[in-house]
Design an enzyme around this catalytic site. Structure first.
Site, short mmCIF file in Angstrom:
data_model
loop_
_atom_site.label_atom_id
_atom_site.label_comp_id
_atom_site.label_asym_id
_atom_site.label_seq_id
_atom_site.Cartn_x
_atom_site.Cartn_y
_atom_site.Cartn_z
N HIS A 67 0.83 -1.20 0.00
CA HIS A 67 0.00 0.00 0.00
C HIS A 67 0.87 1.25 0.00
CE1 HIS A 67 -4.14 -1.51 0.57
NE2 HIS A 67 -3.46 -2.60 0.87
N GLN A 88 -8.14 7.99 -2.57
CA GLN A 88 -7.49 9.09 -1.86
C GLN A 88 -8.14 10.43 -2.21
OE1 GLN A 88 -3.31 9.33 -1.17
NE2 GLN A 88 -3.00 7.11 -1.38
#
Length: 174
Positions: A67, A88
């Site tokens: 990640h 995001q």
């Protein structure tokens, strides 16, 4: 796409479509393909989760290391996966002010130094304020607790990504 269409996919197509439901870990979907036919989307999700749960702790940490940092270098250089970029952005990680960006970078560094893997949170279920708060709080956890928490977050991300691929009208909630 419904579960019948998922079950009909040849191996290569299955891995190409589902290979990033766990960030940068197509080997997981490659491994669960052999468990077809899946009776439901939940059964596919369960197969992925069982694969993850069966890994040794080092394997789970490997998943976490795949990640990217939230609001980190990959976001700013444009090298995030499409899924991570969208997640995001929804959480506001691409719109931090100077102070928030500095705090996020400092906490990301502190977290990685403490645990040896990046902070993972399901961005689609949070906003930038909650993410910063959780990052600050979770820096205080023990390694084993944080590894387990990170894997729980990976599973949330996986569930939402699966729903987005298989169920066209899914909400962004678990």
């Amino acid at each position: 796409m419904d579960i019948a269409a998922v079950n009909a996919l040849p191996y290569e197509d299955f891995v190409n479509i589902f290979g990033n439901v766990v960030e940068k870990c197509p080997i997981i979907t490659a491994a669960v393909w052999t468990g077809r036919p899946f009776v439901s989307l939940g059964a596919l999700e369960d197969a992925i989760n069982e694969f993850i749960d069966a890994l040794p702790e080092s394997g789970k940490e490997g998943i976490l290391r795949c990640h990217p940092d939230l609001a980190g270098r990959d976001l700013h250089s444009g090298t995030l996966t499409q899924e991570s970029r969208e997640e995001q952005a929804r959480a506001g990680m691409d719109a931090l002010n100077t102070e928030e960006a500095w705090r996020m970078a400092r906490l990301n560094d502190e977290y990685k130094k403490r645990f040896g893997f990046p902070f993972v949170v399901c961005a689609r279920m949070n906003d930038k304020v909650n993410i910063l708060r959780q990052l600050s709080e979770r820096c205080q956890n023990e390694r084993a607790v944080e590894r387990a928490r990170g894997i729980d977050e990976v599973k949330k991300i996986c569930r939402l990504r699966l729903q987005g691929l298989v169920l066209t009208d899914s909400p962004n909630k678990l």
